[in-house]
Design a protein around this motif. Sequence first.
Motif, mmCIF file in Angstrom:
data_model
loop_
_atom_site.group_PDB
_atom_site.id
_atom_site.type_symbol
_atom_site.label_atom_id
_atom_site.label_comp_id
_atom_site.label_asym_id
_atom_site.label_seq_id
_atom_site.Cartn_x
_atom_site.Cartn_y
_atom_site.Cartn_z
ATOM 1 N N ILE A 43 2.030 -1.003 8.139
ATOM 2 C CA ILE A 43 1.077 -0.149 8.870
ATOM 3 C C ILE A 43 -0.139 0.148 8.001
ATOM 4 O O ILE A 43 -1.279 0.162 8.481
ATOM 5 C CB ILE A 43 1.757 1.153 9.321
ATOM 6 N N ARG A 44 0.103 0.364 6.718
ATOM 7 C CA ARG A 44 -1.018 0.598 5.809
ATOM 8 C C ARG A 44 -1.954 -0.599 5.794
ATOM 9 O O ARG A 44 -3.182 -0.448 5.804
ATOM 10 C CB ARG A 44 -0.490 0.856 4.400
ATOM 11 N N MET A 45 -1.402 -1.812 5.777
ATOM 12 C CA MET A 45 -2.232 -3.017 5.777
ATOM 13 C C MET A 45 -3.052 -3.126 7.065
ATOM 14 O O MET A 45 -4.216 -3.528 7.045
ATOM 15 C CB MET A 45 -1.349 -4.263 5.625
ATOM 16 N N ILE A 46 -2.435 -2.751 8.185
ATOM 17 C CA ILE A 46 -3.156 -2.810 9.465
ATOM 18 C C ILE A 46 -4.319 -1.822 9.462
ATOM 19 O O ILE A 46 -5.445 -2.162 9.864
ATOM 20 C CB ILE A 46 -2.197 -2.510 10.636
ATOM 21 N N PHE A 47 -4.066 -0.610 9.007
ATOM 22 C CA PHE A 47 -5.137 0.393 8.923
ATOM 23 C C PHE A 47 -6.264 -0.088 8.003
ATOM 24 O O PHE A 47 -7.440 -0.071 8.364
ATOM 25 C CB PHE A 47 -4.580 1.714 8.385
ATOM 26 N N SER A 223 -0.525 10.646 5.537
ATOM 27 C CA SER A 223 -0.242 9.989 4.258
ATOM 28 C C SER A 223 -0.562 8.503 4.340
ATOM 29 O O SER A 223 -1.188 7.928 3.430
ATOM 30 C CB SER A 223 1.225 10.195 3.874
ATOM 31 N N LEU A 224 -0.134 7.836 5.419
ATOM 32 C CA LEU A 224 -0.430 6.413 5.581
ATOM 33 C C LEU A 224 -1.925 6.173 5.709
ATOM 34 O O LEU A 224 -2.466 5.201 5.166
ATOM 35 C CB LEU A 224 0.290 5.856 6.812
ATOM 36 N N LEU A 225 -2.597 7.061 6.451
ATOM 37 C CA LEU A 225 -4.050 6.910 6.605
ATOM 38 C C LEU A 225 -4.745 7.094 5.264
ATOM 39 O O LEU A 225 -5.684 6.356 4.936
ATOM 40 C CB LEU A 225 -4.568 7.936 7.622
ATOM 41 N N ALA A 228 -4.425 4.006 3.201
ATOM 42 C CA ALA A 228 -5.270 2.911 3.675
ATOM 43 C C ALA A 228 -6.738 3.136 3.345
ATOM 44 O O ALA A 228 -7.449 2.195 2.966
ATOM 45 C CB ALA A 228 -5.106 2.740 5.189
ATOM 46 N N VAL A 229 -7.196 4.387 3.473
ATOM 47 C CA VAL A 229 -8.631 4.674 3.322
ATOM 48 C C VAL A 229 -9.042 4.859 1.871
ATOM 49 O O VAL A 229 -9.978 4.195 1.388
ATOM 50 C CB VAL A 229 -9.017 5.928 4.143
ATOM 51 N N VAL A 233 -9.514 1.183 0.407
ATOM 52 C CA VAL A 233 -10.890 0.843 0.796
ATOM 53 C C VAL A 233 -11.917 1.495 -0.123
ATOM 54 O O VAL A 233 -12.718 0.817 -0.780
ATOM 55 C CB VAL A 233 -11.151 1.238 2.265
ATOM 56 N N ILE A 234 -11.905 2.817 -0.192
ATOM 57 C CA ILE A 234 -12.951 3.529 -0.938
ATOM 58 C C ILE A 234 -12.863 3.264 -2.439
ATOM 59 O O ILE A 234 -13.871 2.990 -3.102
ATOM 60 C CB ILE A 234 -12.890 5.036 -0.650
ATOM 61 N N CYS A 235 -11.651 3.342 -3.004
ATOM 62 C CA CYS A 235 -11.508 3.182 -4.457
ATOM 63 C C CYS A 235 -11.921 1.790 -4.919
ATOM 64 O O CYS A 235 -12.582 1.638 -5.958
ATOM 65 C CB CYS A 235 -10.078 3.477 -4.882
#
Length: 295
Positions: A43-47, A223-225, A228-229, A233-235
Amino acid sequence: MPKRPSSLKIYSLVTLMTTWWSLNYIVAKYALREFPPLMASGIRMIFAGSIMLAVYSWRRSSRPRPSWTRSEIARLIVLGILGVGLNQFFFVLGISMTTVSHAAIMVGLSPITVLFLAAASGLEKLSALKLTGMVVALCGVGVLQLSSSKSDGATLLGDLLVYGAAFTFALYTVRGKRETAKLDGVAVNTFAYVGSAVAMLPVTVGYAIGFDFARVTWVAWASLLYMAVFPSVICYSIYYYALTHVPASRVSAFSYLQPLLATTMAIPLLGEHPTKSLIAGGALVLAGVFLAERG
């Protein structure tokens, strides 16, 4: 010519990056209280893949379309699955079997792993100081295992799985350097996360069938979001941005703070308590990495 950002801005961003990466260990523990590890990773990969694809499409709308061959795209996807998909697979599965402090220290071995793989590929030469650093770090891992016990949640298997995450990312770093030289960080991460999300989709769907999503709290979803974010993505965007303005050695120096920050945050948030063996082992690992990087 664009103005170079101030050192204060760059290092403030890198500090945030390090903090968010460190907090990821804690947040992953919260997510794994309600999701199976492999399902959480999928799910993390999908997000993350969805977010990266949106960012990539937005950026490309105002830029010339790059010309890639099918073989180049295939190599980037394979490298992405190796460095991101397997990395997250091992990380989430491993941290479900060990403590935050152990996991952070095992990930701290990444620079030494990169050095070893680069030397094996003929890209680096191992000096006496580098070899000494590797030996010291390995001794630290041995001491670290003395603090493992079923009562505190740390296990050898969990530590090894987390190190598998560090190893796959190190392999991606060494093998993918030439392939990704002409691409920016957004393009590299888009191929990595989208490819990994697609590769893990059968596993994710398999776990989702029959899973009672109604029982999942907002804490687990948040937590999952977050996973993912922020760390995904951001880091990584901050990481690539910082590398364009300051030497890689200065950026990587902040990685020494991750075990300390993660362990410190785990005490009040998860109730973990560092032992003497943990402190001694962690100190040896970080000292070994420091010597190896300066050899």
